[in-house]
Design a protein around this motif. Structure first.
Motif, mmCIF file in Angstrom:
data_model
loop_
_atom_site.group_PDB
_atom_site.id
_atom_site.type_symbol
_atom_site.label_atom_id
_atom_site.label_comp_id
_atom_site.label_asym_id
_atom_site.label_seq_id
_atom_site.Cartn_x
_atom_site.Cartn_y
_atom_site.Cartn_z
ATOM 1 N N HIS A 1 0.841 -1.200 0.000
ATOM 2 C CA HIS A 1 0.000 0.000 0.000
ATOM 3 C C HIS A 1 0.877 1.252 0.000
ATOM 4 O O HIS A 1 1.757 1.412 0.837
ATOM 5 C CB HIS A 1 -0.915 0.008 1.227
ATOM 6 C CG HIS A 1 -1.781 1.214 1.316
ATOM 7 N ND1 HIS A 1 -2.851 1.416 0.491
ATOM 8 C CD2 HIS A 1 -1.733 2.289 2.132
ATOM 9 C CE1 HIS A 1 -3.425 2.570 0.792
ATOM 10 N NE2 HIS A 1 -2.756 3.112 1.801
ATOM 11 N N GLU A 2 0.649 2.124 -0.949
ATOM 12 C CA GLU A 2 1.403 3.373 -1.033
ATOM 13 C C GLU A 2 0.643 4.474 -0.302
ATOM 14 O O GLU A 2 -0.563 4.619 -0.445
ATOM 15 C CB GLU A 2 1.613 3.763 -2.493
ATOM 16 C CG GLU A 2 2.501 2.805 -3.242
ATOM 17 C CD GLU A 2 2.749 3.251 -4.663
ATOM 18 O OE1 GLU A 2 2.527 4.436 -4.968
ATOM 19 O OE2 GLU A 2 3.172 2.412 -5.460
ATOM 20 N N MET A 3 1.389 5.235 0.491
ATOM 21 C CA MET A 3 0.786 6.319 1.254
ATOM 22 C C MET A 3 1.255 7.653 0.695
ATOM 23 O O MET A 3 2.408 7.802 0.307
ATOM 24 C CB MET A 3 1.179 6.221 2.729
ATOM 25 C CG MET A 3 0.607 5.029 3.439
ATOM 26 S SD MET A 3 1.106 4.963 5.173
ATOM 27 C CE MET A 3 0.201 6.329 5.847
ATOM 28 N N LYS A 4 0.365 8.611 0.702
ATOM 29 C CA LYS A 4 0.745 9.977 0.349
ATOM 30 C C LYS A 4 1.512 10.579 1.523
ATOM 31 O O LYS A 4 1.433 10.097 2.653
ATOM 32 C CB LYS A 4 -0.499 10.819 0.076
ATOM 33 C CG LYS A 4 -1.305 10.359 -1.113
ATOM 34 C CD LYS A 4 -2.529 11.243 -1.262
ATOM 35 C CE LYS A 4 -3.428 10.725 -2.357
ATOM 36 N NZ LYS A 4 -4.668 11.506 -2.451
ATOM 37 N N SER B 1 0.918 13.360 3.005
ATOM 38 C CA SER B 1 -0.023 13.886 4.001
ATOM 39 C C SER B 1 -0.570 12.763 4.884
ATOM 40 O O SER B 1 -0.781 12.960 6.083
ATOM 41 C CB SER B 1 -1.159 14.624 3.309
ATOM 42 O OG SER B 1 -1.856 13.760 2.433
ATOM 43 N N GLU B 2 -0.786 11.583 4.312
ATOM 44 C CA GLU B 2 -1.250 10.452 5.110
ATOM 45 C C GLU B 2 -0.178 9.991 6.091
ATOM 46 O O GLU B 2 -0.466 9.669 7.251
ATOM 47 C CB GLU B 2 -1.642 9.284 4.205
ATOM 48 C CG GLU B 2 -2.859 9.543 3.353
ATOM 49 C CD GLU B 2 -3.116 8.441 2.352
ATOM 50 O OE1 GLU B 2 -4.293 8.278 1.984
ATOM 51 O OE2 GLU B 2 -2.163 7.748 1.936
ATOM 52 N N LEU B 3 1.062 9.988 5.639
ATOM 53 C CA LEU B 3 2.163 9.600 6.510
ATOM 54 C C LEU B 3 2.332 10.594 7.661
ATOM 55 O O LEU B 3 2.514 10.199 8.810
ATOM 56 C CB LEU B 3 3.453 9.506 5.712
ATOM 57 C CG LEU B 3 4.690 9.057 6.474
ATOM 58 C CD1 LEU B 3 4.501 7.670 7.052
ATOM 59 C CD2 LEU B 3 5.906 9.103 5.571
ATOM 60 N N GLY C 1 0.003 12.511 8.906
ATOM 61 C CA GLY C 1 -1.142 12.322 9.798
ATOM 62 C C GLY C 1 -0.952 11.123 10.710
ATOM 63 O O GLY C 1 -1.277 11.173 11.902
ATOM 64 N N LEU C 2 -0.425 10.032 10.165
ATOM 65 C CA LEU C 2 -0.157 8.844 10.973
ATOM 66 C C LEU C 2 0.893 9.137 12.044
ATOM 67 O O LEU C 2 0.735 8.732 13.207
ATOM 68 C CB LEU C 2 0.309 7.696 10.073
ATOM 69 C CG LEU C 2 0.665 6.393 10.776
ATOM 70 C CD1 LEU C 2 -0.565 5.793 11.444
ATOM 71 C CD2 LEU C 2 1.272 5.425 9.786
#
Length: 72
Positions: A8-11, A13-15, A17-18
């Motif tokens: 799964h590739e994360m953007k 911004s998602e990284l 946020g995590l």
């Protein structure tokens, strides 16, 4: 199933946020740990050293927790 999760590739911004979601509880527990275990700060007279030691305790609280449990 694990392969699907790892692929799964994360953007960015998602990284971020995590990291924030993980970092906030870690920081709060670290502050709580440091505020309840301040005995090491009493012998320090330099304010800069106190601040660095306080921040170091917040960052390193898991290691300090393990060392506190194993030494008692």
């Amino acid at each position: 199933m694990i392969g699907k999760i790892l692929e799964h590739e994360m953007k960015l911004s998602e990284l971020l946020g995590l990291l924030i979601l993980i970092g906030i509880p870690y920081f709060l527990v670290g502050v709580g740990w440091t505020l309840t275990h301040t005995a090491h700060l009493e012998g320090i007279h330099n304010n800069t050293d106190k601040v660095v030691s306080f921040l170091g305790s917040i960052v390193c609280w898991p290691v300090l927790l393990i060392s506190n449990v194993t030494m008692t």
